[in-house]
Design an enzyme around this catalytic site. Structure first.
Site, PDB file in Angstrom:
ATOM      1  N   ASP A   1      32.847 106.987 107.662  1.00 47.34           N
ATOM      2  CA  ASP A   1      33.472 106.346 108.818  1.00 47.34           C
ATOM      3  C   ASP A   1      33.887 107.381 109.860  1.00 47.34           C
ATOM      4  OD1 ASP A   1      34.271 104.182 110.250  1.00 47.34           O
ATOM      5  OD2 ASP A   1      36.142 103.855 109.152  1.00 47.34           O
TER       6      ASP A   1
ATOM      7  N   HIS B   1      26.730 108.981 115.867  1.00 49.83           N
ATOM      8  CA  HIS B   1      25.834 108.545 114.790  1.00 49.83           C
ATOM      9  C   HIS B   1      24.776 109.612 114.510  1.00 49.83           C
ATOM     10  CE1 HIS B   1      27.816 104.788 114.644  1.00 49.83           C
ATOM     11  NE2 HIS B   1      27.341 104.309 115.773  1.00 49.83           N
TER      12      HIS B   1
ATOM     13  N   LEU C   1      18.627 113.908  91.632  1.00 51.58           N
ATOM     14  CA  LEU C   1      19.734 113.180  92.273  1.00 51.58           C
ATOM     15  C   LEU C   1      19.247 111.813  92.708  1.00 51.58           C
ATOM     16  CD1 LEU C   1      22.512 112.938  93.819  1.00 51.58           C
ATOM     17  CD2 LEU C   1      21.416 114.108  95.727  1.00 51.58           C
TER      18      LEU C   1
HETATM   19  C1  IPE Z   1      30.412 104.948 110.779  1.00 49.25           C
HETATM   20  O1  IPE Z   1      31.014 105.248 111.979  1.00 49.25           O
HETATM   21  C2  IPE Z   1      28.953 104.597 110.914  1.00 49.25           C
HETATM   22  C3  IPE Z   1      28.625 103.155 110.777  1.00 49.25           C
HETATM   23  C4  IPE Z   1      29.457 102.225 110.427  1.00 49.25           C
HETATM   24  C5  IPE Z   1      27.259 102.755 111.055  1.00 49.25           C
HETATM   25  P1  IPE Z   1      31.625 104.118 112.929  1.00 49.25           P
HETATM   26  O2  IPE Z   1      30.577 103.666 113.878  1.00 49.25           O
HETATM   27  O3  IPE Z   1      32.262 103.045 112.116  1.00 49.25           O
HETATM   28  O4  IPE Z   1      32.712 104.941 113.710  1.00 49.25           O
HETATM   29  P2  IPE Z   1      34.149 104.435 114.210  1.00 49.25           P
HETATM   30  O5  IPE Z   1      34.844 103.799 113.048  1.00 49.25           O
HETATM   31  O6  IPE Z   1      33.909 103.467 115.333  1.00 49.25           O
HETATM   32  O7  IPE Z   1      34.831 105.687 114.661  1.00 49.25           O
HETATM   33 MG    MG Z   2      34.169 102.536 111.574  1.00 47.50          MG
END
Ligand code: IPE
Ligand code: MG
Length: 234
Positions: A2, A19, A113
């Protein structure tokens, strides 16, 4: 995994930059786990609830996933990593699904793994699928109601060949489980760090492991019982 979006926002970038930086962190953590001798690594990459995100973000995430699955094939093969998934992958766009299936097939004999991607995964949805399977088996007379036990349910889940997690790491400081492995996680040790996923380096992973090493896992028993059972190994 996250915090990609917040990592990007805090630096004045678009969420998508987070991302793509996050996918580099994935590569580093997978290689690190392989080196450490971790046998199973599950990454919560895309949840059932993530389908509610703006269409634009979903489509970029899907494109990133596809690109990652192709670009990391060599790395997976070199490191003897077998790719598997949990979740309802029928919901993925057909081309992403095809790339995923191809990568799974390519790596299926790798042993060192097991890398499990939770994609279009929701714990409740997984349980619903499992209950439907069990219900069908009951209707078909293949199982007896009295014989249903926890193994029956474990075997009907997407994780049927995967042991329950010992350690669950959540990045970005959120104290919630967000529909992740509800059945399987009952005795997992949780480690929550405020670090955003793109900044989650192998040394952050080591910190989590070190912390895990200090836990006494009693599984409902007393500390003395556990010491006797394990010869003080916990
Ligand atoms: C995690 O980062 C990736 C996915 C859920 C695809 P987020 O996109 O949830 O990032 P935040 O929580 O908005 O910072
Ligand atoms: Mg998130």
């Amino acid at each position: 995994m996250d915090g990609n979006g917040r990592w990007a926002r805090s630096k004045g970038f678009r969420r998508i930059t987070g991302h793509s930086k996050g996918s580099i962190a994935v590569r580093n953590i997978v290689t690190h786990c392989r080196k450490l001798g971790v046998k199973f690594l599950t990454l919560y990459a895309f949840s059932e609830e993530n389908w509610k995100r703006p269409r634009h973000e979903i489509s970029i995430l899907m494109r990133l996933l596809k690109r990652f699955l192709i670009s990391e094939r060599t790395l997976l093969m070199e490191n003897d990593v077998c790719l598997e998934t949990i979740g309802d992958i029928d919901k993925l766009p057909p081309d992403v699904r095809k790339t995923l299936e191809d990568t799974k097939t390519l790596t299926k004999n790798n042993q060192t793994l097991k890398l499990i991607l939770a994609l279009s995964y929701g714990g409740r949805e997984e349980l619903i699928r499992a209950f439907k399977k069990i219900g069908q088996n009951l209707l078909d007379g293949e199982i007896d109601l009295q014989n249903i036990d926890d193994t029956t349910i474990s075997n009907a889940l997407d994780t049927q060949n995967i042991p329950d997690p010992d350690l669950i790491i959540r990045t970005s400081g959120e104290f919630r489980t967000s529909n992740f492995l509800p059945w399987q996680s009952i005795y997992a040790e949780w480690y929550i760090t405020s670090v955003f996923w793109p900044d989650f380096t192998p040394s952050e992973f080591d910190r989590a492991l070190q912390n895990y090493g200090t836990r006494e896992r009693r599984f409902g028993m007393t500390g003395d019982q556990i010491k006797k059972k394990t010869g003080g190994a916990f």
